[in-house]
Design an enzyme around this catalytic site. Structure first.
Site, PDB file in Angstrom:
ATOM      1  N   GLY A  25      -0.105  -4.064  -0.021  1.00 53.09           N
ATOM      2  CA  GLY A  25      -0.922  -3.884  -1.237  1.00 53.09           C
ATOM      3  C   GLY A  25      -1.926  -2.448  -1.092  1.00 53.09           C
ATOM      4  O   GLY A  25      -1.392  -1.550  -0.762  1.00 53.09           O
ATOM      5  N   ASN A  26      -2.306  -2.769  -1.926  1.00 53.76           N
ATOM      6  CA  ASN A  26      -3.529  -1.022  -2.733  1.00 53.76           C
ATOM      7  C   ASN A  26      -4.594  -1.620  -3.467  1.00 53.76           C
ATOM      8  O   ASN A  26      -5.038  -2.669  -3.491  1.00 53.76           O
ATOM      9  CB  ASN A  26      -2.420  -0.733  -3.219  1.00 53.76           C
ATOM     10  CG  ASN A  26      -1.293  -1.494  -4.076  1.00 53.76           C
ATOM     11  OD1 ASN A  26      -2.131  -1.706  -5.924  1.00 53.76           O
ATOM     12  ND2 ASN A  26      -0.235  -1.399  -4.157  1.00 53.76           N
ATOM     13  N   SER A  40       0.650   5.362  -0.816  1.00 50.64           N
ATOM     14  CA  SER A  40       1.274   4.470  -0.679  1.00 50.64           C
ATOM     15  C   SER A  40       2.105   4.922   1.053  1.00 50.64           C
ATOM     16  O   SER A  40       2.066   6.381   1.540  1.00 50.64           O
ATOM     17  CB  SER A  40       3.040   5.380  -1.640  1.00 50.64           C
ATOM     18  OG  SER A  40       4.595   5.188  -1.054  1.00 50.64           O
ATOM     19  N   SER A  70      -0.158   5.685  -3.874  1.00 50.97           N
ATOM     20  CA  SER A  70       0.523   3.764  -4.537  1.00 50.97           C
ATOM     21  C   SER A  70       1.673   4.183  -5.428  1.00 50.97           C
ATOM     22  O   SER A  70       1.904   3.806  -6.258  1.00 50.97           O
ATOM     23  CB  SER A  70      -0.367   2.608  -4.198  1.00 50.97           C
ATOM     24  OG  SER A  70       0.229   1.722  -4.400  1.00 50.97           O
ATOM     25  N   SER A  71       2.523   2.920  -4.916  1.00 52.20           N
ATOM     26  CA  SER A  71       4.036   2.697  -5.616  1.00 52.20           C
ATOM     27  C   SER A  71       3.430   1.546  -6.849  1.00 52.20           C
ATOM     28  O   SER A  71       3.893   1.680  -7.699  1.00 52.20           O
ATOM     29  CB  SER A  71       4.577   1.499  -5.202  1.00 52.20           C
ATOM     30  OG  SER A  71       4.781   0.928  -4.187  1.00 52.20           O
ATOM     31  N   GLU A  72       2.297   0.965  -6.172  1.00 50.69           N
ATOM     32  CA  GLU A  72       1.849   0.269  -7.516  1.00 50.69           C
ATOM     33  C   GLU A  72       1.001   0.837  -8.687  1.00 50.69           C
ATOM     34  O   GLU A  72      -0.034   0.416  -9.457  1.00 50.69           O
ATOM     35  CB  GLU A  72       1.070  -0.913  -7.010  1.00 50.69           C
ATOM     36  CG  GLU A  72       2.191  -1.761  -6.713  1.00 50.69           C
ATOM     37  CD  GLU A  72       3.068  -2.550  -7.095  1.00 50.69           C
ATOM     38  OE1 GLU A  72       3.429  -2.100  -8.212  1.00 50.69           O
ATOM     39  OE2 GLU A  72       4.093  -2.936  -6.785  1.00 50.69           O
ATOM     40  N   HIS A  91      -5.016  -5.530  -4.983  1.00 54.76           N
ATOM     41  CA  HIS A  91      -3.959  -5.540  -5.032  1.00 54.76           C
ATOM     42  C   HIS A  91      -3.627  -6.207  -3.580  1.00 54.76           C
ATOM     43  O   HIS A  91      -3.674  -5.316  -2.304  1.00 54.76           O
ATOM     44  CB  HIS A  91      -2.729  -5.121  -5.251  1.00 54.76           C
ATOM     45  CG  HIS A  91      -1.699  -5.384  -5.197  1.00 54.76           C
ATOM     46  ND1 HIS A  91      -1.271  -6.881  -5.077  1.00 54.76           N
ATOM     47  CD2 HIS A  91      -0.460  -4.436  -4.828  1.00 54.76           C
ATOM     48  CE1 HIS A  91       0.748  -6.736  -5.073  1.00 54.76           C
ATOM     49  NE2 HIS A  91       0.486  -5.614  -4.150  1.00 54.76           N
ATOM     50  N   HIS A 153       5.589 -12.017  -5.070  1.00 54.54           N
ATOM     51  CA  HIS A 153       5.009 -10.488  -4.740  1.00 54.54           C
ATOM     52  C   HIS A 153       3.712 -10.260  -4.182  1.00 54.54           C
ATOM     53  O   HIS A 153       4.067 -10.417  -2.788  1.00 54.54           O
ATOM     54  CB  HIS A 153       5.429  -9.863  -5.381  1.00 54.54           C
ATOM     55  CG  HIS A 153       4.638  -8.503  -5.991  1.00 54.54           C
ATOM     56  ND1 HIS A 153       4.883  -7.541  -6.495  1.00 54.54           N
ATOM     57  CD2 HIS A 153       3.364  -7.886  -4.901  1.00 54.54           C
ATOM     58  CE1 HIS A 153       4.411  -5.988  -6.387  1.00 54.54           C
ATOM     59  NE2 HIS A 153       3.888  -6.253  -4.683  1.00 54.54           N
TER      60      HIS A 153
END
Length: 209
Positions: A25-26, A40, A70-72, A91, A153
């Site tokens: 999450g983020n 991340s 973050s990867s997102e 998220h 996801h």
């Protein structure tokens, strides 16, 4: 409270309430053309204000921060650029909502709190985490709603403030749990459009003041 402190507060709250586990999450907030986002792969209990990154939404460059964002970040960026009214994103990988995401089933309106999210919580098609495809699917499926499921996801909840986005992430998980239980009891009874309209109208005057 500084923006960085609020981001860390909500990120840790997600962890403490079980909406995320590990480093999943983020959380992010938009202020003008700058996005403040969690880093991340950093455990939430170790996160501090200094770990929050500032990213330029127009160039994608890191304005401030010593960690990897973050990867997102692409998904958060796309949502902010396509939906200017959105100022905060949470998220999560909350258990019951993610069950629906894995089953590719929208969360039905079995409880009135979903009215603040939409008519249901729809599922965006699957794409690899952190990818531009996922970002595009998330934006397209979100539409005018305040929350969306990401297939296989997790969950994305949005709002004008981080408090709104977090509250909606909690509501999505609550309704997912109730919907799962309704399915288990073999008696799913979704609310009507009229029921949801009435609930949404009632929310306008539901305050602590």
């Amino acid at each position: 409270m500084s923006i960085q402190r609020e981001v860390v507060k909500i990120a840790k709250q997600c962890y403490e309430t079980g909406l995320v586990v590990g480093t999943a999450g983020n959380v992010s907030v938009r202020k003008g053309n700058i996005m403040y986002i969690t880093p991340s792969a950093l455990p939430y209990n170790e996160m501090t204000e200094e770990d929050v990154l500032e990213v330029d939404l127009t160039t994608g460059e890191i304005v401030k921060g010593h960690r990897k964002p973050s990867s997102e970040t692409p998904m958060h960026t796309n949502i902010y650029l396509q939906k200017e009214e959105i100022k905060a994103i949470v998220h999560t990988h909350s258990t019951y909502a993610t069950m629906f995401a894995c089953a590719h089933k929208p969360i039905p309106p079995v409880h009135y709190v979903i009215a603040d999210i939409g008519r249901e919580v729809s599922v965006a098609p699957y794409a690899r985490y952190g990818s531009e495809s996922l970002a595009k699917y998330a934006v397209a499926t979100l539409g005018d709603a305040n929350g969306v499921l990401l297939a296989n996801h997790g969950v994305v909840a949005v709002g004008d403030t981080l408090a709104d986005a977090y509250r909606r992430a909690e509501a999505i998980e609550e309704v997912a749990l109730l919907a799962y239980g309704s399915h288990a009891l073999n008696s799913v009874n979704p609310l009507t459009e009229e029921n949801l309209d009435e609930a949404l109208e009632g929310f306008k005057t539901y305050t602590s003041n």
